[in-house]
Design a protein around this motif. Structure first.
Motif, PDB file in Angstrom:
ATOM      1  N   ALA A 178      12.325   2.631  -4.931  1.00 31.70           N
ATOM      2  CA  ALA A 178      11.244   3.353  -4.248  1.00 31.70           C
ATOM      3  C   ALA A 178       9.909   2.721  -4.602  1.00 31.70           C
ATOM      4  N   GLY A 179       8.980   2.799  -3.663  1.00 35.00           N
ATOM      5  CA  GLY A 179       7.645   2.272  -3.872  1.00 35.00           C
ATOM      6  C   GLY A 179       7.414   0.995  -3.088  1.00 35.00           C
ATOM      7  N   SER A 180       6.225   0.909  -2.494  1.00 30.57           N
ATOM      8  CA  SER A 180       5.900  -0.237  -1.642  1.00 30.57           C
ATOM      9  C   SER A 180       5.337  -1.406  -2.426  1.00 30.57           C
ATOM     10  N   GLY A 181       4.885  -1.140  -3.655  1.00 29.42           N
ATOM     11  CA  GLY A 181       4.213  -2.173  -4.430  1.00 29.42           C
ATOM     12  C   GLY A 181       2.707  -2.108  -4.320  1.00 29.42           C
ATOM     13  N   VAL A 182       2.209  -1.268  -3.378  1.00 25.90           N
ATOM     14  CA  VAL A 182       0.769  -1.053  -3.224  1.00 25.90           C
ATOM     15  C   VAL A 182       0.420   0.302  -3.811  1.00 25.90           C
ATOM     16  N   ALA A 183      -0.585   0.346  -4.667  1.00 22.23           N
ATOM     17  CA  ALA A 183      -0.973   1.607  -5.301  1.00 22.23           C
ATOM     18  C   ALA A 183      -1.431   2.606  -4.251  1.00 22.23           C
ATOM     19  N   GLY A 184      -0.966   3.852  -4.393  1.00 21.09           N
ATOM     20  CA  GLY A 184      -1.366   4.897  -3.463  1.00 21.09           C
ATOM     21  C   GLY A 184      -0.576   6.158  -3.726  1.00 21.09           C
ATOM     22  N   LEU A 185      -0.893   7.212  -3.004  1.00 22.93           N
ATOM     23  CA  LEU A 185      -0.184   8.484  -3.108  1.00 22.93           C
ATOM     24  C   LEU A 185       0.352   8.812  -1.727  1.00 22.93           C
ATOM     25  N   LEU A 186       1.613   8.464  -1.500  1.00 26.55           N
ATOM     26  CA  LEU A 186       2.208   8.659  -0.187  1.00 26.55           C
ATOM     27  C   LEU A 186       3.678   9.001  -0.349  1.00 26.55           C
ATOM     28  N   ASP A 187       4.083  10.130   0.220  1.00 23.94           N
ATOM     29  CA  ASP A 187       5.489  10.493   0.239  1.00 23.94           C
ATOM     30  C   ASP A 187       6.206   9.706   1.336  1.00 23.94           C
ATOM     31  N   GLY A 188       7.515   9.573   1.171  1.00 28.63           N
ATOM     32  CA  GLY A 188       8.293   8.817   2.156  1.00 28.63           C
ATOM     33  C   GLY A 188       9.635   8.442   1.564  1.00 28.63           C
ATOM     34  N   THR A 189      10.332   7.589   2.213  1.00 24.90           N
ATOM     35  CA  THR A 189      11.664   7.182   1.763  1.00 24.90           C
ATOM     36  C   THR A 189      11.648   5.732   1.301  1.00 24.90           C
ATOM     37  N   GLY A 190      12.173   5.521   0.098  1.00 27.06           N
ATOM     38  CA  GLY A 190      12.299   4.170  -0.443  1.00 27.06           C
ATOM     39  C   GLY A 190      10.986   3.429  -0.533  1.00 27.06           C
ATOM     40  N   THR A 191      10.926   2.255   0.064  1.00 23.13           N
ATOM     41  CA  THR A 191       9.742   1.408  -0.035  1.00 23.13           C
ATOM     42  C   THR A 191       8.595   1.879   0.860  1.00 23.13           C
ATOM     43  N   ALA A 192       8.810   2.950   1.628  1.00 24.46           N
ATOM     44  CA  ALA A 192       7.703   3.506   2.417  1.00 24.46           C
ATOM     45  C   ALA A 192       6.801   4.390   1.561  1.00 24.46           C
ATOM     46  N   ALA A 193       7.301   4.845   0.417  1.00 24.67           N
ATOM     47  CA  ALA A 193       6.508   5.697  -0.476  1.00 24.67           C
ATOM     48  C   ALA A 193       5.559   4.846  -1.310  1.00 24.67           C
ATOM     49  N   LYS A 194       4.522   5.501  -1.848  1.00 29.08           N
ATOM     50  CA  LYS A 194       3.573   4.814  -2.722  1.00 29.08           C
ATOM     51  C   LYS A 194       3.374   5.597  -4.019  1.00 29.08           C
ATOM     52  N   PHE A 195       3.210   4.827  -5.100  1.00 30.67           N
ATOM     53  CA  PHE A 195       2.906   5.353  -6.425  1.00 30.67           C
ATOM     54  C   PHE A 195       1.672   4.629  -6.946  1.00 30.67           C
ATOM     55  N   ASN A 196       1.087   5.182  -8.007  1.00 29.51           N
ATOM     56  CA  ASN A 196      -0.038   4.531  -8.663  1.00 29.51           C
ATOM     57  C   ASN A 196       0.191   4.559 -10.164  1.00 29.51           C
ATOM     58  N   GLN A 197       0.773   3.482 -10.666  1.00 30.43           N
ATOM     59  CA  GLN A 197       1.199   3.357 -12.058  1.00 30.43           C
ATOM     60  C   GLN A 197       2.204   4.444 -12.435  1.00 30.43           C
ATOM     61  N   PRO A 198       3.391   4.442 -11.839  1.00 33.59           N
ATOM     62  CA  PRO A 198       4.438   5.362 -12.305  1.00 33.59           C
ATOM     63  C   PRO A 198       4.797   5.015 -13.738  1.00 33.59           C
ATOM     64  N   TYR A 199       4.822   6.025 -14.605  1.00 29.79           N
ATOM     65  CA  TYR A 199       4.917   5.733 -16.034  1.00 29.79           C
ATOM     66  C   TYR A 199       6.245   6.154 -16.650  1.00 29.79           C
ATOM     67  N   GLY A 200       6.599   7.429 -16.487  1.00 35.63           N
ATOM     68  CA  GLY A 200       7.846   7.927 -17.058  1.00 35.63           C
ATOM     69  C   GLY A 200       8.772   8.404 -15.963  1.00 35.63           C
ATOM     70  N   ILE A 201      10.080   8.418 -16.257  1.00 35.05           N
ATOM     71  CA  ILE A 201      11.066   8.851 -15.278  1.00 35.05           C
ATOM     72  C   ILE A 201      12.191   9.587 -15.994  1.00 35.05           C
ATOM     73  N   THR A 202      12.693  10.649 -15.368  1.00 33.87           N
ATOM     74  CA  THR A 202      13.839  11.391 -15.908  1.00 33.87           C
ATOM     75  C   THR A 202      14.732  11.787 -14.752  1.00 33.87           C
ATOM     76  N   ILE A 203      15.859  12.414 -15.056  1.00 30.78           N
ATOM     77  CA  ILE A 203      16.851  12.769 -14.045  1.00 30.78           C
ATOM     78  C   ILE A 203      17.386  14.159 -14.336  1.00 30.78           C
ATOM     79  N   ASP A 204      17.699  14.920 -13.280  1.00 29.93           N
ATOM     80  CA  ASP A 204      18.279  16.245 -13.477  1.00 29.93           C
ATOM     81  C   ASP A 204      19.790  16.205 -13.260  1.00 29.93           C
ATOM     82  N   GLY A 205      20.439  17.365 -13.394  1.00 32.40           N
ATOM     83  CA  GLY A 205      21.880  17.424 -13.304  1.00 32.40           C
ATOM     84  C   GLY A 205      22.428  17.130 -11.927  1.00 32.40           C
TER      85      GLY A 205
END
Length: 444
Positions: A178-205
């Protein structure tokens, strides 16, 4: 006359018989069993499953009445005599005295030095801070910071300065999840979404991922199909409690999810732990908002200084890498905050948890037994806090660099993210300034 003579003879015989019986000494009292003692052990060091011969006295002949401990961890008795016991060293005993318990009596013997080993290896990345999908050294990362493992053994990495979430298969094949590689705040699917320095990640059940999107000051959700939505936060920094986009965060760095689906966020610059319910309601769970400090207490009466890393154990307890306080904090489900390791001062020292030293620890992970594995970032080491309250160094010389190898000969450069594949005794580490994902095999 004959009758009288016979009677006299019988009387004399009886008298002699009585005298003879009176001369037999009484039976000797039982010999007291020697006091329980341990004289020596052999060998005096070794890894788990080492067979140790314990020599001493007073062990008795009933092995079921005996128990042997290595540094407080129960070993397995193979055989015993009144003067000798053979016992197997248990895993994770660490270094400490041997103790023999017989019924209610107990005695300590010499110290057994526990030997463990770790071996590091490169899993993905080649040290160049760039972006490339590929397998192993053909992949490239740009300051990876967060990592988590799914049920199938795939790793998911928060690739901070590539503004992407990357997926790594067990075979080391790296793709963009996930993430386009361009900083931003955009919901979407896979590489259509945008993040801005995603730092931590976790997973639920259910296999959903949650990302602490640092410079968007938001918490994002990614389904197993790669659909990205915003759970809470609106792109603006702040400390407002509320629901969904009405809440604000200030550089959230890491997060953990409990069995009920509540998300706990290390809200770094607000110095607090925030809670997000499944309905998206954000509250302050522990810490004093905007007030850096070092105080144990309940809920908002406690204080932190740079809440960086966070993980959760099987009992619902949270553990926090209190970055600027250089210690590890524990928060119960009732929000009671205590310090489990570290003194609140920077440094490096193994040993008892309350006298151990860390240097700005970041992320951490708990295994099923409750042992903690900590990225001691500024010490360039991976540390462990055992359930018995001992801190040990698993990997790292303390000097920044890149060297694969055994245990403390390994060199890391600012390790941050950490996750565990405990079924295979492996840790995976985001080696931040080496732009690599490292694998650390544990033989504990």
């Amino acid at each position: 006359m004959k009758k009288l003579l016979f009677a006299c003879v019988c009387s004399a015989f009886a008298f002699v018989s009585c005298k003879k019986n009176d001369s037999v000494p009484p039976p000797l009292p039982p010999v007291p069993e020697p006091a329980l003692s341990v004289a020596n052990i052999s060998p005096t060091s070794g890894p788990k499953n080492t067979v140790v011969t314990i020599t001493g006295a007073g062990f008795g002949t009933n092995a079921t009445a005996l128990t042997v401990y290595f540094n407080g961890v129960q070993g397995t008795i193979q055989s015993s005599t009144s003067t000798q016991i053979t016992a197997v060293v248990p895993a994770m005993a660490l270094t400490g005295k041997v103790k023999v318990v017989k019924n209610t009596a107990q005695v300590e013997g010499p110290e057994f030095t526990y030997q463990f080993s770790t071996v590091s290896s490169l899993f993905a990345g080649n040290g160049i801070n760039a972006f490339a999908d590929g397998t192993g050294v053909n992949a490239q990362f740009n300051y990876p910071t967060g990592i988590v493992k799914d049920a199938a053994g795939n790793l998911y990495v928060a690739d901070r300065d590539n503004h992407r979430i990357r997926k790594i298969t067990p075979a080391g094949a790296v793709t963009t999840f996930a993430g386009s590689g361009v900083a931003g705040l955009l919901d979407g699917t896979g590489t259509a979404a945008k993040f801005n320095q995603p730092y931590g990640i976790t997973i639920d059940g259910s296999g959903n991922f949650y990302v602490a999107d640092r410079l968007n000051h938001a918490i994002r959700k990614i389904t197993p199909a790669g659909v990205v939505t915003t759970v809470a936060g609106n792109g603006n920094n702040g400390a407002t409690n509320g629901t969904g986009a009405a809440a604000t965060f200030w550089e959230p760095l890491n997060l953990a999810v409990d069995a009920s689906g509540n998300i706990f966020v290390a809200d770094y610059r607000n110095y607090v732990i925030r809670k997000i319910t499944p309905a998206g309601v954000v509250t302050t769970f522990a810490g004093t908002t905007g007030d850096a400090g070092f105080a144990n207490g309940t809920g908002t009466s406690a204080s932190f200084s740079g809440t960086f890393g966070i993980t959760i154990d099987g009992s619902g307890n949270l553990y926090v890498g209190d970055h600027q306080n250089s210690c590890i904090r524990k928060i119960t489900p009732a929000a009671v905050v205590t310090t489990v390791a570290g003194m609140g001062m920077q440094g490096w020292r193994d040993g008892q948890a309350d006298s151990a030293k860390f240097f700005n620890p970041t992320q951490l992970i708990a295994d099923a037994a409750g042992n903690l594995y900590v990225s001691d970032t500024y010490n360039n080491r991976i540390r462990m806090v055992t359930t018995s309250g001992q801190v040990i160094t698993l990997a790292g010389t303390g000097n920044a660099g890149y060297v694969e190898g055994a245990g403390v000969s390994t060199q890391l450069d600012f390790p941050i993210g950490i996750t565990g594949d405990f079924a295979n005794n492996d840790l995976y580490i985001c080696d931040f300034q080496n732009h690599r994902i490292r694998k650390l095999h544990l033989n504990l």
